[in-house]
Scaffold this motif. Structure first.
Motif, PDB file in Angstrom:
ATOM      1  N   GLY A  71      20.608  54.045  24.792  1.00 49.45           N
ATOM      2  CA  GLY A  71      20.740  52.609  24.980  1.00 49.45           C
ATOM      3  C   GLY A  71      19.889  51.807  24.033  1.00 49.45           C
ATOM      4  N   VAL A  72      19.803  50.527  24.331  1.00 52.83           N
ATOM      5  CA  VAL A  72      19.011  49.592  23.547  1.00 52.83           C
ATOM      6  C   VAL A  72      17.994  48.965  24.485  1.00 52.83           C
ATOM      7  CG1 VAL A  72      19.059  47.484  22.166  1.00 52.83           C
ATOM      8  CG2 VAL A  72      20.957  49.114  22.014  1.00 52.83           C
ATOM      9  N   ARG A  73      16.750  48.938  24.085  1.00 52.84           N
ATOM     10  CA  ARG A  73      15.681  48.320  24.876  1.00 52.84           C
ATOM     11  C   ARG A  73      15.096  47.164  24.066  1.00 52.84           C
ATOM     12  NH1 ARG A  73      17.219  52.044  27.774  1.00 52.84           N
ATOM     13  NH2 ARG A  73      16.068  53.731  28.725  1.00 52.84           N
ATOM     14  N   MET A  74      14.649  46.160  24.777  1.00 51.77           N
ATOM     15  CA  MET A  74      13.950  45.048  24.143  1.00 51.77           C
ATOM     16  C   MET A  74      12.461  45.378  24.147  1.00 51.77           C
ATOM     17  SD  MET A  74      16.347  43.086  23.225  1.00 51.77           S
ATOM     18  CE  MET A  74      15.408  41.691  22.653  1.00 51.77           C
ATOM     19  N   VAL A  75      11.861  45.427  22.973  1.00 54.05           N
ATOM     20  CA  VAL A  75      10.441  45.743  22.832  1.00 54.05           C
ATOM     21  C   VAL A  75       9.823  44.727  21.883  1.00 54.05           C
ATOM     22  CG1 VAL A  75       8.765  47.470  22.074  1.00 54.05           C
ATOM     23  CG2 VAL A  75      10.855  48.207  23.224  1.00 54.05           C
ATOM     24  N   GLY A  76       8.832  44.005  22.363  1.00 55.48           N
ATOM     25  CA  GLY A  76       8.149  43.036  21.521  1.00 55.48           C
ATOM     26  C   GLY A  76       9.072  41.995  20.916  1.00 55.48           C
ATOM     27  N   GLY A  77      10.092  41.605  21.641  1.00 53.65           N
ATOM     28  CA  GLY A  77      11.021  40.599  21.151  1.00 53.65           C
ATOM     29  C   GLY A  77      12.109  41.133  20.239  1.00 53.65           C
ATOM     30  N   GLY A  78      12.105  42.444  19.999  1.00 51.36           N
ATOM     31  CA  GLY A  78      13.132  43.045  19.150  1.00 51.36           C
ATOM     32  C   GLY A  78      13.856  44.165  19.871  1.00 51.36           C
ATOM     33  N   GLU A  79      14.973  44.561  19.317  1.00 50.44           N
ATOM     34  CA  GLU A  79      15.763  45.638  19.896  1.00 50.44           C
ATOM     35  C   GLU A  79      15.330  46.978  19.323  1.00 50.44           C
ATOM     36  OE1 GLU A  79      19.849  44.814  19.117  1.00 50.44           O
ATOM     37  OE2 GLU A  79      19.904  43.126  20.507  1.00 50.44           O
ATOM     38  N   VAL A  80      15.238  47.977  20.202  1.00 47.58           N
ATOM     39  CA  VAL A  80      14.933  49.346  19.795  1.00 47.58           C
ATOM     40  C   VAL A  80      15.987  50.250  20.419  1.00 47.58           C
ATOM     41  CG1 VAL A  80      13.273  51.239  19.946  1.00 47.58           C
ATOM     42  CG2 VAL A  80      12.456  48.892  19.651  1.00 47.58           C
ATOM     43  N   VAL A  81      16.660  51.035  19.590  1.00 41.63           N
ATOM     44  CA  VAL A  81      17.650  51.982  20.095  1.00 41.63           C
ATOM     45  C   VAL A  81      16.911  53.203  20.627  1.00 41.63           C
ATOM     46  CG1 VAL A  81      19.591  53.478  19.481  1.00 41.63           C
ATOM     47  CG2 VAL A  81      19.434  51.174  18.511  1.00 41.63           C
ATOM     48  N   TYR A 136      22.064  61.936  26.587  1.00 42.35           N
ATOM     49  CA  TYR A 136      22.253  62.460  27.934  1.00 42.35           C
ATOM     50  C   TYR A 136      23.738  62.622  28.219  1.00 42.35           C
ATOM     51  CZ  TYR A 136      17.387  61.092  28.555  1.00 42.35           C
ATOM     52  OH  TYR A 136      16.038  60.953  28.413  1.00 42.35           O
ATOM     53  N   THR A 137      24.057  63.602  29.037  1.00 40.67           N
ATOM     54  CA  THR A 137      25.462  63.845  29.347  1.00 40.67           C
ATOM     55  C   THR A 137      26.107  62.665  30.054  1.00 40.67           C
ATOM     56  OG1 THR A 137      24.796  64.997  31.366  1.00 40.67           O
ATOM     57  CG2 THR A 137      25.239  66.357  29.425  1.00 40.67           C
ATOM     58  N   TYR A 138      25.350  61.971  30.904  1.00 35.55           N
ATOM     59  CA  TYR A 138      25.966  60.864  31.651  1.00 35.55           C
ATOM     60  C   TYR A 138      26.431  59.751  30.730  1.00 35.55           C
ATOM     61  CZ  TYR A 138      21.235  58.779  31.599  1.00 35.55           C
ATOM     62  OH  TYR A 138      20.010  58.281  31.226  1.00 35.55           O
ATOM     63  N   ASN A 139      25.780  59.575  29.587  1.00 38.37           N
ATOM     64  CA  ASN A 139      26.242  58.558  28.639  1.00 38.37           C
ATOM     65  C   ASN A 139      27.604  58.939  28.066  1.00 38.37           C
ATOM     66  OD1 ASN A 139      23.946  56.949  28.902  1.00 38.37           O
ATOM     67  ND2 ASN A 139      22.849  58.152  27.391  1.00 38.37           N
ATOM     68  N   GLN A 140      27.798  60.212  27.813  1.00 39.93           N
ATOM     69  CA  GLN A 140      29.067  60.674  27.248  1.00 39.93           C
ATOM     70  C   GLN A 140      30.189  60.478  28.272  1.00 39.93           C
ATOM     71  OE1 GLN A 140      27.954  61.151  24.149  1.00 39.93           O
ATOM     72  NE2 GLN A 140      25.946  61.191  25.145  1.00 39.93           N
ATOM     73  N   GLY A 141      29.900  60.793  29.525  1.00 42.63           N
ATOM     74  CA  GLY A 141      30.909  60.662  30.573  1.00 42.63           C
ATOM     75  C   GLY A 141      31.324  59.231  30.812  1.00 42.63           C
ATOM     76  N   THR A 142      30.374  58.321  30.752  1.00 48.08           N
ATOM     77  CA  THR A 142      30.687  56.904  30.958  1.00 48.08           C
ATOM     78  C   THR A 142      31.616  56.394  29.865  1.00 48.08           C
ATOM     79  OG1 THR A 142      28.559  56.573  32.030  1.00 48.08           O
ATOM     80  CG2 THR A 142      29.668  54.616  31.205  1.00 48.08           C
ATOM     81  N   VAL A 152      31.114  66.845  22.777  1.00 50.51           N
ATOM     82  CA  VAL A 152      30.433  67.355  23.968  1.00 50.51           C
ATOM     83  C   VAL A 152      30.601  68.866  24.059  1.00 50.51           C
ATOM     84  CG1 VAL A 152      30.451  67.347  26.504  1.00 50.51           C
ATOM     85  CG2 VAL A 152      30.548  65.185  25.237  1.00 50.51           C
ATOM     86  N   HIS A 153      31.789  69.353  23.762  1.00 51.34           N
ATOM     87  CA  HIS A 153      32.028  70.798  23.765  1.00 51.34           C
ATOM     88  C   HIS A 153      31.112  71.503  22.763  1.00 51.34           C
ATOM     89  CE1 HIS A 153      34.084  74.620  23.945  1.00 51.34           C
ATOM     90  NE2 HIS A 153      34.168  74.580  22.631  1.00 51.34           N
ATOM     91  N   GLU A 154      30.974  70.928  21.580  1.00 49.89           N
ATOM     92  CA  GLU A 154      30.111  71.520  20.548  1.00 49.89           C
ATOM     93  C   GLU A 154      28.654  71.533  21.008  1.00 49.89           C
ATOM     94  OE1 GLU A 154      28.711  73.374  17.200  1.00 49.89           O
ATOM     95  OE2 GLU A 154      30.743  73.266  18.002  1.00 49.89           O
ATOM     96  N   LEU A 155      28.210  70.458  21.627  1.00 50.36           N
ATOM     97  CA  LEU A 155      26.851  70.410  22.152  1.00 50.36           C
ATOM     98  C   LEU A 155      26.646  71.501  23.203  1.00 50.36           C
ATOM     99  CD1 LEU A 155      24.089  68.943  22.430  1.00 50.36           C
ATOM    100  CD2 LEU A 155      25.186  67.555  24.213  1.00 50.36           C
ATOM    101  N   SER A 156      27.602  71.650  24.086  1.00 46.88           N
ATOM    102  CA  SER A 156      27.519  72.664  25.129  1.00 46.88           C
ATOM    103  C   SER A 156      27.516  74.066  24.528  1.00 46.88           C
ATOM    104  CB  SER A 156      28.708  72.506  26.089  1.00 46.88           C
ATOM    105  OG  SER A 156      28.716  73.533  27.039  1.00 46.88           O
ATOM    106  N   ARG A 157      28.361  74.292  23.539  1.00 45.48           N
ATOM    107  CA  ARG A 157      28.431  75.597  22.876  1.00 45.48           C
ATOM    108  C   ARG A 157      27.094  75.938  22.230  1.00 45.48           C
ATOM    109  NH1 ARG A 157      28.492  77.789  18.408  1.00 45.48           N
ATOM    110  NH2 ARG A 157      28.515  75.889  17.199  1.00 45.48           N
ATOM    111  N   ARG A 158      26.502  74.975  21.532  1.00 43.65           N
ATOM    112  CA  ARG A 158      25.203  75.209  20.881  1.00 43.65           C
ATOM    113  C   ARG A 158      24.108  75.471  21.904  1.00 43.65           C
ATOM    114  NH1 ARG A 158      26.338  70.494  17.763  1.00 43.65           N
ATOM    115  NH2 ARG A 158      24.589  69.522  18.827  1.00 43.65           N
TER     116      ARG A 158
END
Length: 87
Positions: free
Chosen positions: A26-36, A41-47, A71-77
């Motif tokens: 995700g993206v978080r606001m830190v010190g007035g700026g955006e930080v990726v 995480y798997t739940y991000n892929q599912g969403t 996701v399959h490649e990640l799981s395989r690795r």
């Protein structure tokens, strides 16, 4: 539908890690700026996958197939590295 499509396009523009085809946390606001937040995480892929399948247009279906492959490649690795550790 257009709002959902715009949100998915934003997620692709901001959170897709091109080298893996997976989505970052995700993206978080830190010190007035955006930080990726670069965690993956798997739940991000599912969403994202659920949104793509729900949209169902040809572009979304292609994106869903590419994401499922990533996701399959990640799981395989992961399973290959786990097997090496137990061998």
């Amino acid at each position: 539908i257009e709002g959902a499509r715009s949100l998915v396009d934003w997620i692709y523009a901001r959170l897709l890690e091109p080298s893996t085809g997976l989505f970052l946390d995700g993206v978080r606001m830190v010190g007035g700026g955006e930080v990726v937040v670069r965690d993956v995480y798997t739940y991000n892929q599912g969403t994202v996958l659920g949104a793509l399948v729900t949209l169902g247009d040809p572009t979304s279906r292609d994106r869903a197939a590419a994401l499922a492959t990533a996701v399959h490649e990640l799981s395989r690795r992961y399973h290959a590295s786990t097997a090496q550790k137990t061998a």
